[in-house]
Design a protein around this motif. Sequence first.
Motif, short mmCIF file in Angstrom:
data_model
loop_
_atom_site.label_atom_id
_atom_site.label_comp_id
_atom_site.label_asym_id
_atom_site.label_seq_id
_atom_site.Cartn_x
_atom_site.Cartn_y
_atom_site.Cartn_z
N ASN A 84 0.99 -1.36 0.02
CA ASN A 84 -0.24 -0.21 0.20
C ASN A 84 0.90 1.46 0.03
O ASN A 84 0.59 2.30 0.95
N LYS A 85 1.65 1.37 -0.99
CA LYS A 85 2.52 2.56 -1.00
C LYS A 85 2.66 2.99 -2.49
O LYS A 85 3.74 2.74 -3.03
N PRO A 86 1.61 3.19 -3.21
CA PRO A 86 1.60 3.59 -4.53
C PRO A 86 2.43 4.58 -4.72
O PRO A 86 3.14 4.80 -5.96
N GLN A 87 2.51 5.94 -4.02
CA GLN A 87 3.41 6.95 -4.30
C GLN A 87 4.95 6.64 -4.41
O GLN A 87 5.64 7.15 -5.41
N GLN A 88 5.31 5.71 -3.44
CA GLN A 88 6.68 5.22 -3.65
C GLN A 88 6.87 4.44 -5.10
O GLN A 88 7.88 4.40 -5.58
N ALA A 89 5.73 3.58 -5.37
CA ALA A 89 5.99 2.81 -6.57
C ALA A 89 6.03 3.89 -7.83
O ALA A 89 6.70 3.72 -8.71
N ILE A 90 5.31 4.86 -7.69
CA ILE A 90 5.24 5.91 -8.83
C ILE A 90 6.61 6.65 -8.95
O ILE A 90 7.15 6.62 -10.03
N ASP A 91 7.07 6.97 -7.86
CA ASP A 91 8.40 7.61 -7.55
C ASP A 91 9.57 6.65 -8.41
O ASP A 91 10.34 7.30 -9.06
N LEU A 92 9.38 5.55 -7.98
CA LEU A 92 10.50 4.71 -8.64
C LEU A 92 10.28 4.21 -10.09
O LEU A 92 11.58 4.36 -10.87
N LEU A 93 9.16 4.21 -10.56
CA LEU A 93 8.80 4.23 -11.90
C LEU A 93 9.29 5.40 -12.87
O LEU A 93 10.01 5.38 -13.68
N LYS A 94 9.24 6.61 -11.98
CA LYS A 94 9.49 7.98 -12.88
C LYS A 94 11.15 8.00 -12.73
O LYS A 94 11.73 8.33 -13.94
N GLU A 95 11.84 7.52 -11.67
CA GLU A 95 13.29 7.34 -11.76
C GLU A 95 13.80 6.17 -12.63
O GLU A 95 14.79 6.58 -13.55
N CYS A 96 12.88 5.21 -12.98
CA CYS A 96 13.45 4.29 -13.93
C CYS A 96 13.17 4.73 -15.35
O CYS A 96 14.11 4.54 -16.25
N LYS A 97 12.29 5.52 -15.73
CA LYS A 97 11.92 6.12 -17.04
C LYS A 97 13.02 7.15 -17.24
O LYS A 97 13.47 7.11 -18.54
N ALA A 98 13.54 7.85 -16.26
CA ALA A 98 14.60 8.64 -16.57
C ALA A 98 15.92 7.97 -17.09
O ALA A 98 16.60 8.62 -17.82
N LYS A 99 16.07 6.91 -16.57
CA LYS A 99 17.00 6.11 -16.80
C LYS A 99 16.90 5.13 -18.07
O LYS A 99 17.88 5.13 -19.03
N TRP A 100 15.89 4.72 -18.39
CA TRP A 100 15.46 3.83 -19.45
C TRP A 100 13.95 4.29 -20.13
O TRP A 100 13.15 3.81 -20.05
N PRO A 101 14.18 5.43 -20.91
CA PRO A 101 12.94 6.11 -21.38
C PRO A 101 12.38 5.07 -22.35
O PRO A 101 11.08 5.28 -22.73
N ASP A 102 13.05 4.09 -23.05
CA ASP A 102 12.46 3.32 -24.09
C ASP A 102 11.98 1.90 -23.44
O ASP A 102 11.43 1.23 -24.45
N TYR A 103 11.91 1.88 -22.49
CA TYR A 103 11.37 0.74 -21.80
C TYR A 103 9.81 0.65 -21.46
O TYR A 103 9.33 1.36 -20.85
N GLY A 104 9.13 -0.04 -22.50
CA GLY A 104 7.84 0.33 -22.51
C GLY A 104 7.00 -0.05 -21.43
O GLY A 104 6.11 0.58 -21.24
N ASP A 105 7.10 -1.04 -20.61
CA ASP A 105 6.54 -1.76 -19.48
C ASP A 105 6.58 -0.53 -18.46
O ASP A 105 5.73 -0.89 -17.52
N LEU A 106 7.43 0.23 -18.48
CA LEU A 106 7.34 1.45 -17.31
C LEU A 106 6.34 2.27 -17.50
O LEU A 106 5.74 2.64 -16.59
N HIS A 107 5.86 2.64 -18.75
CA HIS A 107 4.68 3.39 -19.23
C HIS A 107 3.49 2.65 -18.95
O HIS A 107 2.50 3.38 -18.10
N ARG A 108 3.41 1.29 -19.21
CA ARG A 108 2.11 0.50 -18.81
C ARG A 108 1.88 0.60 -17.34
O ARG A 108 0.93 0.67 -16.86
N ARG A 109 3.00 0.31 -16.48
CA ARG A 109 2.82 0.16 -15.17
C ARG A 109 2.42 1.30 -14.57
O ARG A 109 1.51 1.31 -13.76
#
Length: 333
Positions: free
Chosen positions: A97-122
């Motif tokens: 039950n930590k959705p904001q932390q999950a969002i923050d992690l995914l944003k961090e990953c998007k900055a590193k791997w912008p072409d990794y499609g599953d990040l956008h999906r998730r």
Amino acid sequence: MKKFLILYGLFVIVLLFGCKNNDKEDPEKILQQPPFNVLTDSIQQFPDKPELYLKRAVLLSQNDMHELATADYRKLWELNPIPPVAMHYVSNLLLANKPQQAIDLLKECKAKWPDYGDLHRRLAEIYDQIGEGQKAKQELDEWVQQDSLNFEAWYEKGLMLVKMGDTTAAIQDLEQSWALQPIHYNGLALASVYAATHNARALEICDQLLAKDTTAATNDVLYLKGRYYSDIKEYDKARALFNECIRRDWKFADAYIEKGIMLYEQKKIDSAIDVFAMAVSVANRNPDAYYWLGRGYEAQGNREEALLNYQRAAAIDENFEEAIEGIRRLKNR
């Protein structure tokens, strides 16, 4: 004796409460106990092996200890910061039950791997789950702009638009997905949207899907065609398709239910009840089957059986508003 039982019951409650609190206050104690202790010992010996943290995290999650698992996923991420690990970590954060932390992690990953499609999906899935539909759509917009030839990106965006009620835009995106890669699941989604608007394009897509099928097992496509014909009141065609679904799979409850609804709408109540009863017999945990059996009995004037089946539907699905309204209606008569 009664006094002893009361005191014993209080002792058990205090003991259990105390154990529960101790577990929460002392996570290390939990990790030193079976079934976690073997992995804990291995981690102490080899603290830089990421696979050990993953194994223990999965085991903790399987035992509903998502908070404790979070620490292992965090360490796993520190040791092996790659997208698949991030996706595991994100799933754990959502379970904890930590959705904001999950969002923050995914944003961090998007900055590193912008072409990794599953990040956008998730990210879109999480935004949708927390009621941020526009942010979810923006995420999928970004995905299709980055990878316009990715049929899955168009498919996910189309489904999101369906949820948002924008049928016209949803059809456009699902058509794009279908044009890029015409396969079963995006075709079925597209045909379903067309069928909901009584557009005959639904039949074209269904027929294309059936032509691709070599296993003769695409009951969901035949069922959708049946729904389409039933909705436009071509009952003979609908009945033939529902019967074919049942012939292929005699436990296909939805085909029974839709066939019964069609008979109900034609005022063939006795026949409808027989079909709904078959649906109940092949799927006795299906609330829709009981609800429609209740509707049939109510139309027949059998108040007692109608109430009983509405109650069964509501017992299986406590949020089944139509069944609850049926109970209320019959009890107030």
